[in-house]
Design a protein around this motif. Structure first.
Motif, PDB file in Angstrom:
ATOM      1  N   ALA A 215       0.873  -1.386  -0.081  1.00 11.90           N
ATOM      2  CA  ALA A 215       0.135   0.005   0.082  1.00 11.90           C
ATOM      3  C   ALA A 215       0.825   1.246  -0.001  1.00 11.90           C
ATOM      4  O   ALA A 215       0.645   2.229  -0.812  1.00 11.90           O
ATOM      5  N   ILE A 216       1.978   1.279   0.993  1.00 12.35           N
ATOM      6  CA  ILE A 216       2.903   2.365   0.871  1.00 12.35           C
ATOM      7  C   ILE A 216       3.509   2.676  -0.584  1.00 12.35           C
ATOM      8  O   ILE A 216       3.498   3.780  -1.035  1.00 12.35           O
ATOM      9  N   ARG A 217       3.912   1.356  -1.242  1.00 16.66           N
ATOM     10  CA  ARG A 217       4.622   1.628  -2.588  1.00 16.66           C
ATOM     11  C   ARG A 217       3.674   2.182  -3.462  1.00 16.66           C
ATOM     12  O   ARG A 217       3.756   3.133  -4.413  1.00 16.66           O
ATOM     13  N   GLU A 218       2.551   1.472  -3.439  1.00 12.48           N
ATOM     14  CA  GLU A 218       1.391   2.111  -4.266  1.00 12.48           C
ATOM     15  C   GLU A 218       0.924   3.537  -4.288  1.00 12.48           C
ATOM     16  O   GLU A 218       0.650   4.370  -5.138  1.00 12.48           O
ATOM     17  N   GLN A 219       1.052   3.937  -2.951  1.00 13.20           N
ATOM     18  CA  GLN A 219       0.803   5.306  -2.702  1.00 13.20           C
ATOM     19  C   GLN A 219       2.003   6.255  -3.083  1.00 13.20           C
ATOM     20  O   GLN A 219       1.676   7.319  -3.826  1.00 13.20           O
ATOM     21  N   GLN A 225       2.991  10.176  -9.693  1.00 16.48           N
ATOM     22  CA  GLN A 225       2.492  10.860 -10.718  1.00 16.48           C
ATOM     23  C   GLN A 225       1.752  12.345 -10.796  1.00 16.48           C
ATOM     24  O   GLN A 225       1.629  12.941 -11.552  1.00 16.48           O
ATOM     25  N   LYS A 226       1.628  12.535  -9.227  1.00 16.72           N
ATOM     26  CA  LYS A 226       1.062  13.934  -9.121  1.00 16.72           C
ATOM     27  C   LYS A 226       2.070  14.983  -8.897  1.00 16.72           C
ATOM     28  O   LYS A 226       1.853  16.100  -8.718  1.00 16.72           O
ATOM     29  N   GLY A 227       3.241  14.515  -8.955  1.00 21.59           N
ATOM     30  CA  GLY A 227       4.509  15.482  -9.075  1.00 21.59           C
ATOM     31  C   GLY A 227       5.115  15.534  -7.479  1.00 21.59           C
ATOM     32  O   GLY A 227       5.735  16.489  -7.198  1.00 21.59           O
ATOM     33  N   LYS A 228       4.535  14.878  -6.626  1.00 19.00           N
ATOM     34  CA  LYS A 228       5.046  14.853  -5.256  1.00 19.00           C
ATOM     35  C   LYS A 228       5.435  13.521  -4.727  1.00 19.00           C
ATOM     36  O   LYS A 228       5.086  12.729  -5.242  1.00 19.00           O
ATOM     37  N   VAL A 229       6.133  13.422  -3.367  1.00 19.61           N
ATOM     38  CA  VAL A 229       6.448  12.331  -2.976  1.00 19.61           C
ATOM     39  C   VAL A 229       6.096  12.330  -1.521  1.00 19.61           C
ATOM     40  O   VAL A 229       6.216  13.447  -0.609  1.00 19.61           O
ATOM     41  N   SER A 230       5.141  11.195  -1.029  1.00 19.21           N
ATOM     42  CA  SER A 230       4.644  11.249   0.401  1.00 19.21           C
ATOM     43  C   SER A 230       5.374  10.470   1.237  1.00 19.21           C
ATOM     44  O   SER A 230       6.472   9.623   0.772  1.00 19.21           O
TER      45      SER A 230
END
Length: 328
Positions: A215-219, A225-230
């Protein structure tokens, strides 16, 4: 270096910062930290006119807070057991042991360094795929499996993923329990490390054992893809100013940009604060991490000594200076 040094000055010379630390000029430790952000190689350099490095003197003086901040500097060139040049040659652990009774800070510093030495040895065994040595250490201290020094990128599980060593992973699972959600210093899961190395079978195996890892990897993929990293927090980062990024890089290179970037949000700081692990975080991101009940460092997984958030005024002032230059 005199007390007239301005916070607006650039990094100090090695001689200046060395002299400040040797004389234990605590009033100027912000300048020392500011310099080491840009010149981390100064930390373990020993001048030909002295037997000790800056690192040695931090330990001798019991400079606990500065030590913690310095070893959390991104990409720091850190040699934990740097030997002194004077006879007899002593490393920082020996010096910390000799000085541990001087004050509570000296005692805490010795405890931190002693633990760091163990974690560093364990991490090196993992990096070099010396699994039998890892097992010996885990038989004495199972907590090591989910801890790492601040200046290391990988936990043991990431080293195993990098080396595609599923056999060792399965063997070690018999004597300890891996935290499957641990992230590297650049916020990757073990499965992401394995996928990057094209070890797809091992990556998928890890994710079957831990749906949360998947789930973390998929997030992460969605965020990229949205141009950020969480991270494992859910704080929404503010967008970086490309002009400010460029100004920071031109001032001190990519390592300086890393210093001004929150390890959780991967965005340039707006309100930088220091946690007891020595790392600097964006206030909203680390507060959310703590509000979730976490009491371990998100960067080392070591239990936090306290959850106080201290403003990092050095980074804040530096950012303000760079932003002003950008406007000119």
């Amino acid at each position: 270096m005199t007390a007239s040094a301005s916070a607006n000055e650039g990094p100090l010379s090695f001689e200046e910062v060395f002299d400040l630390v040797k004389r234990n000029e605590q009033a100027h430790y912000d300048l020392v930290y500011r310099t080491l952000l840009a010149k981390s190689e100064y930390l373990t350099s020993i001048p030909n006119y002295d037997g000790y490095s800056i690192l040695h003197y931090l330990v001798i003086h019991g400079a606990l807070n500065l030590f913690n901040q310095v070893i959390a500097i991104p990409n720091i060139r850190f040699i934990l057991l740097t030997k002194s040049a004077s006879k007899p040659n002593k490393d920082v652990l020996q010096l910390a042991n000799e000085n541990r009774l001087k004050s509570s800070n000296h005692r805490k510093l010795f405890q931190i360094i002693d633990r760091l030495v163990q974690m560093d040895k364990f991490a090196e065994y993992g990096k070099n795929n010396q699994i039998n040595e890892c097992k010996k250490m885990l038989e004495l201290d199972r907590q090591l499996v989910n801890e790492k020094p601040p200046y290391r990128r990988y936990y043991l599980i990431h080293h195993l993923a990098y080396a595609n060593n599923r056999q060792a992973f399965d063997e070690l699972c018999q004597i300890c329990q891996f935290d499957m959600t641990l992230l590297t210093s650049d916020m990757n899961t073990a499965s992401e490390v394995a996928f990057e190395r094209n070890h797809r079978d091992f990556a998928r195996y890890l994710e079957t054992l831990s749906p949360q890892m998947r789930a973390i990897r998929e997030q992460h993929q969605k965020d990229k893809q949205k141009g950020k990293v969480s991270s494992k927090t859910t704080a929404e980062p503010a967008e970086n100013d490309p002009g400010l990024e460029k100004q920071i890089v031109s001032t001190g290179g990519n390592n300086m940009l890393d210093c001004f970037t929150c390890p959780l949000t991967k965005e340039i700081f707006r309100d930088p604060v220091v946690l007891s692990d020595g790392f600097t975080y964006e206030r909203t991101a680390i507060q959310q991490w703590l509000d979730l009940g976490n009491r371990r460092s998100p960067m080392t997984n070591i239990e936090l000594t306290n959850v106080e958030l201290v403003p990092n005024t050095v980074l804040k002032h530096l950012l303000n200076d760079i932003a002003e230059k950008q406007k000119k």
